[in-house]
Design a protein around this motif. Structure first.
Motif, PDB file in Angstrom:
ATOM      1  N   THR A 113       0.866  -1.178   0.000  1.00 57.06           N
ATOM      2  CA  THR A 113       0.000   0.000   0.000  1.00 57.06           C
ATOM      3  C   THR A 113       0.908   1.236   0.000  1.00 57.06           C
ATOM      4  N   PHE A 114       0.305   2.402   0.128  1.00 57.72           N
ATOM      5  CA  PHE A 114       1.096   3.638   0.099  1.00 57.72           C
ATOM      6  C   PHE A 114       1.392   4.158   1.499  1.00 57.72           C
ATOM      7  N   ARG A 115       0.374   4.109   2.386  1.00 55.73           N
ATOM      8  CA  ARG A 115       0.504   4.845   3.642  1.00 55.73           C
ATOM      9  C   ARG A 115       0.507   3.959   4.878  1.00 55.73           C
ATOM     10  N   ASP A 116       0.541   2.625   4.725  1.00 55.53           N
ATOM     11  CA  ASP A 116       0.731   1.770   5.899  1.00 55.53           C
ATOM     12  C   ASP A 116       2.202   1.875   6.316  1.00 55.53           C
ATOM     13  N   TRP A 137      11.542   3.504 -12.023  1.00 58.10           N
ATOM     14  CA  TRP A 137      10.702   3.132 -10.873  1.00 58.10           C
ATOM     15  C   TRP A 137       9.389   2.507 -11.350  1.00 58.10           C
ATOM     16  N   TYR A 138       8.799   3.129 -12.392  1.00 59.83           N
ATOM     17  CA  TYR A 138       7.530   2.581 -12.902  1.00 59.83           C
ATOM     18  C   TYR A 138       7.750   1.272 -13.648  1.00 59.83           C
ATOM     19  N   MET A 139       8.882   1.156 -14.357  1.00 63.06           N
ATOM     20  CA  MET A 139       9.155  -0.111 -15.054  1.00 63.06           C
ATOM     21  C   MET A 139       9.302  -1.248 -14.028  1.00 63.06           C
ATOM     22  N   GLU A 140       9.998  -0.961 -12.940  1.00 60.96           N
ATOM     23  CA  GLU A 140      10.184  -1.973 -11.897  1.00 60.96           C
ATOM     24  C   GLU A 140       8.837  -2.373 -11.300  1.00 60.96           C
ATOM     25  N   ARG A 141       7.989  -1.365 -11.061  1.00 63.37           N
ATOM     26  CA  ARG A 141       6.664  -1.661 -10.493  1.00 63.37           C
ATOM     27  C   ARG A 141       5.788  -2.400 -11.502  1.00 63.37           C
ATOM     28  N   LEU A 142       5.948  -2.078 -12.801  1.00 62.19           N
ATOM     29  CA  LEU A 142       5.189  -2.788 -13.838  1.00 62.19           C
ATOM     30  C   LEU A 142       5.581  -4.277 -13.842  1.00 62.19           C
ATOM     31  N   LEU A 151      -9.643   5.205 -11.800  1.00 67.34           N
ATOM     32  CA  LEU A 151      -9.516   6.654 -11.572  1.00 67.34           C
ATOM     33  C   LEU A 151      -8.096   7.166 -11.733  1.00 67.34           C
ATOM     34  N   HIS A 152      -7.106   6.330 -11.404  1.00 63.52           N
ATOM     35  CA  HIS A 152      -5.717   6.788 -11.402  1.00 63.52           C
ATOM     36  C   HIS A 152      -4.894   6.148 -12.513  1.00 63.52           C
ATOM     37  N   GLY A 153      -5.581   5.669 -13.567  1.00 62.60           N
ATOM     38  CA  GLY A 153      -4.873   5.100 -14.709  1.00 62.60           C
ATOM     39  C   GLY A 153      -4.531   3.639 -14.497  1.00 62.60           C
ATOM     40  N   PHE A 178       0.191  13.299  -8.462  1.00 65.16           N
ATOM     41  CA  PHE A 178      -0.326  14.385  -7.619  1.00 65.16           C
ATOM     42  C   PHE A 178      -0.335  15.694  -8.397  1.00 65.16           C
ATOM     43  N   GLY A 179      -1.408  16.435  -8.212  1.00 64.88           N
ATOM     44  CA  GLY A 179      -1.536  17.726  -8.886  1.00 64.88           C
ATOM     45  C   GLY A 179      -2.095  17.615 -10.290  1.00 64.88           C
ATOM     46  N   GLU A 180      -2.328  16.371 -10.779  1.00 61.46           N
ATOM     47  CA  GLU A 180      -2.883  16.195 -12.120  1.00 61.46           C
ATOM     48  C   GLU A 180      -4.376  15.903 -12.032  1.00 61.46           C
ATOM     49  N   GLN A 181      -5.077  16.320 -13.084  1.00 60.16           N
ATOM     50  CA  GLN A 181      -6.512  16.017 -13.158  1.00 60.16           C
ATOM     51  C   GLN A 181      -6.701  14.529 -13.405  1.00 60.16           C
ATOM     52  N   GLY A 186     -10.267  -1.007   1.546  1.00 63.76           N
ATOM     53  CA  GLY A 186      -8.812  -0.879   1.502  1.00 63.76           C
ATOM     54  C   GLY A 186      -8.292   0.448   1.011  1.00 63.76           C
ATOM     55  N   THR A 187      -8.961   1.521   1.415  1.00 66.15           N
ATOM     56  CA  THR A 187      -8.418   2.853   1.083  1.00 66.15           C
ATOM     57  C   THR A 187      -8.359   3.697   2.347  1.00 66.15           C
ATOM     58  N   SER A 188      -7.303   4.505   2.449  1.00 67.36           N
ATOM     59  CA  SER A 188      -7.174   5.380   3.622  1.00 67.36           C
ATOM     60  C   SER A 188      -8.120   6.572   3.516  1.00 67.36           C
ATOM     61  N   GLY A 189      -8.641   6.837   2.306  1.00 70.41           N
ATOM     62  CA  GLY A 189      -9.530   7.983   2.115  1.00 70.41           C
ATOM     63  C   GLY A 189      -8.796   9.305   2.263  1.00 70.41           C
ATOM     64  N   VAL A 204      -6.829  10.655  -0.291  1.00 70.05           N
ATOM     65  CA  VAL A 204      -6.529  11.296  -1.575  1.00 70.05           C
ATOM     66  C   VAL A 204      -7.819  11.696  -2.283  1.00 70.05           C
ATOM     67  N   SER A 205      -7.910  12.981  -2.573  1.00 67.59           N
ATOM     68  CA  SER A 205      -9.080  13.468  -3.308  1.00 67.59           C
ATOM     69  C   SER A 205      -8.767  13.493  -4.800  1.00 67.59           C
ATOM     70  N   PRO A 206      -9.746  13.476  -5.685  1.00 68.46           N
ATOM     71  CA  PRO A 206     -11.179  13.489  -5.394  1.00 68.46           C
ATOM     72  C   PRO A 206     -11.786  12.115  -5.071  1.00 68.46           C
ATOM     73  N   ILE A 251     -14.680  -1.965   4.416  1.00 69.66           N
ATOM     74  CA  ILE A 251     -13.829  -3.096   4.805  1.00 69.66           C
ATOM     75  C   ILE A 251     -12.398  -2.578   4.834  1.00 69.66           C
ATOM     76  N   ASN A 252     -11.766  -2.678   5.990  1.00 63.30           N
ATOM     77  CA  ASN A 252     -10.404  -2.164   6.124  1.00 63.30           C
ATOM     78  C   ASN A 252      -9.768  -2.840   7.342  1.00 63.30           C
ATOM     79  N   THR A 253      -8.464  -2.995   7.312  1.00 64.85           N
ATOM     80  CA  THR A 253      -7.766  -3.564   8.465  1.00 64.85           C
ATOM     81  C   THR A 253      -7.654  -2.552   9.608  1.00 64.85           C
TER      82      THR A 253
END
Ligand code: BJW
Length: 263
Positions: free
Chosen positions: A46-49, A78-83, A130-132, A172-175, A198-201, A203-205, A223-225
């Motif tokens: 995850t991002f923020r655990d 970084w993105y290639m590694e994550r892909l 929503l985030h591609g 971040f900062g992109e539509q 499973g979201t921290s809620g 990040v908007s929107p 549902i969340n831990t």
């Protein structure tokens, strides 16, 4: 909101699960919003655990347009590694349970913030990303779509128009993509139940979608831990890993639907 009080955990959890299943079984239009937590049991962090991505990496360097322009190679690698990592991961029982829910409910749309493609791999068809998606790419200048090419190297390749190619994700900062975000808000405003998984809620929107659902009188089942920014809105909070909770919730929903139909 019903909270788990002094009754033994298993009994309280069963009661909450039954309540959630009963809401889902009676729904005529359901939606779900998922975040990184649903893919954690597939081995994607995850991002923020505590062990999350933003504990190790700086979002301003790696997940902003400014960061990409400052060091395109760093962000690209970084993105290639994550892909490549994402491609080795498989959907878990939580992803499969949501695909099953889509098949049994009269109407169900899945809205995800995740880019890992695991919902599609699990068989979810009506999916709003929503985030591609980490499998997609486009050029920076003209947004020409680009197909992944195994010959790509350590630096971002060039589009036929001469512009550099970037990952097809939302920084971040992109539509957010216009059609997707519009549909996500429309679905949230018309659903009678929204599952938030499973979201921290944070990040908007995306974090506003459960509010839009609640404003339209929908029930919110989370549902969340751990408790999240969404928990105060939730009518039912099911605490635990989604890969363990969702299969039971969906099976119980199917049972109640059968009972209602008199089978
Ligand atoms: C489990 C579990 C298990 C664990 N079972 N549960 C100030 C300056 C600039 C911008 C802003 C600003 N203030 C606000 C903004 C807007 C900004 C924002 O919200 N920032 C906040 C962080 C403050 N948003 C944006 O910039 C968005 N665009 C936008 O708003 O455009 C208009 C605008 C432009 C300019 C200025 C203002 C407005 C774009 C957001 C893009 C987000 N991108 C990322 C990266 C995607 C690509 C990538 O992966 O590299 O998307 S960031 C990251 O966060 C990723 C996620 O989709 C997103 C949400 O995270 P998520 O899914 O909630 O994960 P976590 O880790 O936070 O939570 C996991 C949860 O799971 C936890 O609750 C755990 O407990 C739980 N869990 N295991 C169930 N097994």
């Amino acid at each position: 909101m019903t909270i788990l009080g002094s009754i033994p955990y298993d009994a309280a959890m069963k009661e909450e699960l039954d309540k959630a299943a009963s809401i889902l079984a009676r729904s005529t239009s359901a939606a779900a919003l998922t975040g990184a937590g649903i893919s954690r049991e597939s081995g994607i962090p995850t991002f923020r655990d505590n062990d999350g991505i933003w504990g190790k990496y700086r979002p301003e360097e790696l997940a902003t347009l400014e960061g990409f322009l400052a060091d395109p190679g760093l962000v690209w690698r970084w993105y290639m590694e994550r892909l490549f990592t994402a491609r080795t991961k498989k959907p878990n029982p939580g992803h499969y349970a949501l695909a099953r829910l889509e098949r049994i409910l009269p109407r169900f749309v899945l809205i995800t913030q995740n880019i890992d493609d695991l919902h599609r791999k699990a068989g979810s068809a009506d999916l709003i990303e929503l985030h591609g998606n980490i499998e997609r790419f486009r050029c920076l200048e003209a947004a020409h779509p680009a197909e992944y090419d195994p010959g790509w190297g350590e630096e971002p390749p060039l589009c036929s128009c001469g512009s550099i190619i970037r990952p097809g994700v939302v920084w971040f900062g992109e539509q957010l993509p216009e059609k997707e975000v519009e549909r996500a808000f429309a679905e949230s405003a018309m659903c009678d139940v929204m599952l938030v998984i499973g979201t921290s809620g944070m990040v908007s929107p995306a974090s506003h979608l459960p509010l839009a659902a609640k404003d339209a009188d929908a029930s919110v089942i989370e549902i969340n831990t751990a408790r999240s920014a969404i928990t105060p809105l939730a009518d039912v909070f099911l605490e635990g890993p989604s890969g363990e909770i969702l299969p039971g919730l969906v099976s119980r929903t199917a049972e109640i639907m059968n009972d209602i139909q008199g089978n």
